[in-house]
Design a protein around this motif. Structure first.
Motif, PDB file in Angstrom:
ATOM      1  N   GLU A  93       0.813  -1.211   0.000  1.00 14.09           N
ATOM      2  CA  GLU A  93       0.000   0.000   0.000  1.00 14.09           C
ATOM      3  C   GLU A  93       0.847   1.262   0.000  1.00 14.09           C
ATOM      4  OE1 GLU A  93      -3.270   0.268  -0.315  1.00 14.09           O
ATOM      5  OE2 GLU A  93      -3.296  -1.883  -0.635  1.00 14.09           O
TER       6      GLU A  93
ATOM      7  N   GLN B 242      -4.962   2.665  -8.165  1.00  8.85           N
ATOM      8  CA  GLN B 242      -5.361   1.291  -8.425  1.00  8.85           C
ATOM      9  C   GLN B 242      -4.117   0.432  -8.649  1.00  8.85           C
ATOM     10  OE1 GLN B 242      -8.510   0.252  -8.222  1.00  8.85           O
ATOM     11  NE2 GLN B 242      -9.216   2.331  -7.783  1.00  8.85           N
ATOM     12  N   SER B 243      -4.278  -0.886  -8.559  1.00 10.57           N
ATOM     13  CA  SER B 243      -3.137  -1.796  -8.707  1.00 10.57           C
ATOM     14  C   SER B 243      -2.442  -1.602 -10.052  1.00 10.57           C
ATOM     15  CB  SER B 243      -3.602  -3.245  -8.557  1.00 10.57           C
ATOM     16  OG  SER B 243      -4.120  -3.468  -7.266  1.00 10.57           O
TER      17      SER B 243
ATOM     18  N   LYS C 295      -0.400   1.559  -9.951  1.00  9.58           N
ATOM     19  CA  LYS C 295       0.813   1.388  -9.158  1.00  9.58           C
ATOM     20  C   LYS C 295       1.872   0.625  -9.951  1.00  9.58           C
ATOM     21  CE  LYS C 295      -1.325   1.508  -4.552  1.00  9.58           C
ATOM     22  NZ  LYS C 295      -1.586   0.742  -3.310  1.00  9.58           N
TER      23      LYS C 295
END
Length: 368
Positions: free
Chosen positions: A62, A95-96, A99
Motif C-alpha cells: 500500500e 489502483q493496482s 501502481k
C-alpha cells in the motif's frame, strides 16, 4: 551499511568513485560505526533466491513500490539493480494497475541509461500496455505513455516455475483427407482454457501457413467455443487477450494479410515483422494507431480518429462517395478529402482516389 563496489575501477578506471550517487553514499555512511566492503562477485555472501520466487522480482504494498532489473543469461537471471520507493500522498490510493505503471515510470527515470540502451521486458499480468494504448486514456496515464514512447519496452506475463509446463495436440485435416498432426509443448504451466486457446491459435496459424482460406474448428471446450462465437463474454483479462488474438488471426485468415496486419499484431501482442527495417518502421508509426475491439484506428489531424480499411472496402467507400447518393463526381484530390471527412483511412488513399476518378466513365463522358 553495505555498499557493493564490484568492478568499479574496470567500469571507470579514471574515476575512483564512478557511482553517480557516490556523494550521497558517503554522506549516508558518515556517523556509522562500521563501513563494510564485500566482494559480491565471489558470491559467498549471497542468499540464493528460491527458483519459484524468481518471477516475483517486483512487488508493491500500500505504501511501497519495489522493482528489480535483471539480465537474462544462459544460467538464468542475474540481478543488476534494485530500487525501492515509498508511495507518497495520492500515490497510495492508486489502483493496482496504476501502481504497476508507476513502478515502470520510476524504473525508467532512475535507470534511464539501461532503458535507452536495451530492450526492457516488463513481467506483469496486468494489462498496462493495453490501457496505455487506449484512445480515451487521460490524465497521468497519458503522461506516462509519452514517457514510455522513447524506450523499447515490451510487456510479458509472469512465467511459472522453470521445468514445469503443459502440452496440447492439434490435427489439421485438408479437403482431400490429408492429416497434419502437431504436438505442442508450453514452457509455462497453463490452465485448461489456456491450453485450448493455445491449441486453437497454433491450429489457425498452421492452417494459414498451409494456405487455407476457410477453417472449421472443433474443440471440446464449451467456454472457449462460446467466447469465440460470441455466445459467452470473456470477463477474465487473460481470456480476453486470447480471444482478441484469435479474432485477429481469423480475420487475417479470411481477408489475407493487409497493410493493417503488422500494426494489429504489434499493438495487440507486441509482435514485430522479422525484417529489422520493417519492424522499426511499424514500431515507429504504431503511435499513430490504436486498436479497439480488433478494429484498427488512426489518429487524424482534422478528425480525432479514422477507421482503417483495406481491399474491397476501399473501393466501396470511393464508389459511394464519388457516385453514390451523396456523390458529385468530384476530382481525385477532392474525393480523398471526402474519404477523410467520412472518417476512413488507408495508406494509398490519395493515389487510389485520383486513379478512381480518372477511370470513372461518367466523368469522362461529361467532362469539359
Amino acid at each position: 551499511m553495505c555498499v557493493d563496489f564490484t568492478d568499479l575501477n574496470k567500469a571507470c578506471p579514471k574515476d575512483s568513485y564512478p557511482l553517480p550517487s557516490i556523494d550521497a553514499l558517503v554522506d549516508d555512511a558518515s556517523g556509522c560505526k562500521m563501513l563494510s566492503f564485500l566482494d559480491a562477485f565471489s558470491g559467498y555472501n549471497q542468499i540464493k533466491m528460491l527458483p519459484r520466487d524468481e518471477s516475483k522480482t517486483a512487488f508493491m504494498t500500500e505504501t511501497l513500490s519495489s522493482y528489480v532489473l535483471v539480465q537474462e543469461q544462459d544460467q538464468g537471471q542475474k540481478p543488476i539493480y534494485f530500487v525501492s520507493k515509498a508511495l507518497q500522498g495520492p500515490e497510495t490510493r492508486y489502483q493496482s494497475l496504476e501502481k504497476a505503471a508507476l513502478a515502470v515510470v520510476f524504473s525508467a527515470r532512475r535507470l534511464r541509461h539501461y532503458f535507452h540502451s536495451f530492450t526492457v521486458v516488463v513481467m506483469t499480468n496486468l494489462p498496462i500496455q493495453k490501457v496505455l494504448q487506449k484512445p480515451d486514456v487521460v490524465g497521468r496515464m497519458v503522461r506516462w505513455a509519452m514517457e514510455f514512447s522513447e524506450f523499447d519496452i515490451q510487456y510479458e506475463p509472469r512465467g511459472s516455475i522453470k521445468g514445469q509446463g503443459s502440452g496440447a495436440g492439434i490435427v489439421l485435416e485438408g479437403p482431400n483427407g490429408v492429416l497434419i498432426k502437431q504436438a505442442l509443448r508450453f514452457a509455462f504451466k497453463a490452465s485448461n482454457n489456456q491450453v485450448e486457446y493455445e491449441a486453437l491459435i497454433a491450429g489457425v496459424l498452421l492452417a494459414k501457413e498451409m494456405g487455407a482460406q476457410s477453417l472449421v474448428v472443433k474443440s471440446d471446450s464449451q467456454l472457449v467455443t462460446g467466447q469465440v462465437t460470441g455466445e459467452y463474454h470473456a470477463k477474465d483479462p487473460q481470456m480476453e487477450a486470447y480471444l482478441k488474438y484469435v479474432q485477429a488471426q481469423v480475420c487475417a485468415l479470411e481477408e489475407g494479410d493487409t497493410w493493417m496486419t503488422p500494426y494489429r499484431r504489434y499493438i495487440a501482442y507486441g509482435i514485430l515483422p522479422a525484417e529489422p527495417g520493417e519492424g522499426k518502421r511499424i514500431k515507429k508509426n504504431s503511435v499513430r494507431y490504436t486498436l479497439v475491439d480488433g478494429v484498427l484506428f488512426k489518429h487524424g489531424f482534422t478528425h480525432p480518429i479514422l477507421t482503417c480499411v483495406s481491399g474491397d472496402e476501399c473501393t466501396r467507400i470511393m464508389s459511394e462517395l464519388h457516385e453514390g447518393i451523396c456523390g458529385s463526381h468530384v476530382g481525385g484530390k477532392s474525393l480523398a478529402s471526402k474519404v477523410i471527412h467520412a472518417g476512413f483511412y488507408w495508406p494509398s488513399m490519395r493515389e487510389d482516389c485520383v486513379r478512381y476518378a480518372q477511370r470513372c466513365t461518367q466523368c469522362q463522358m461529361h467532362a469539359d
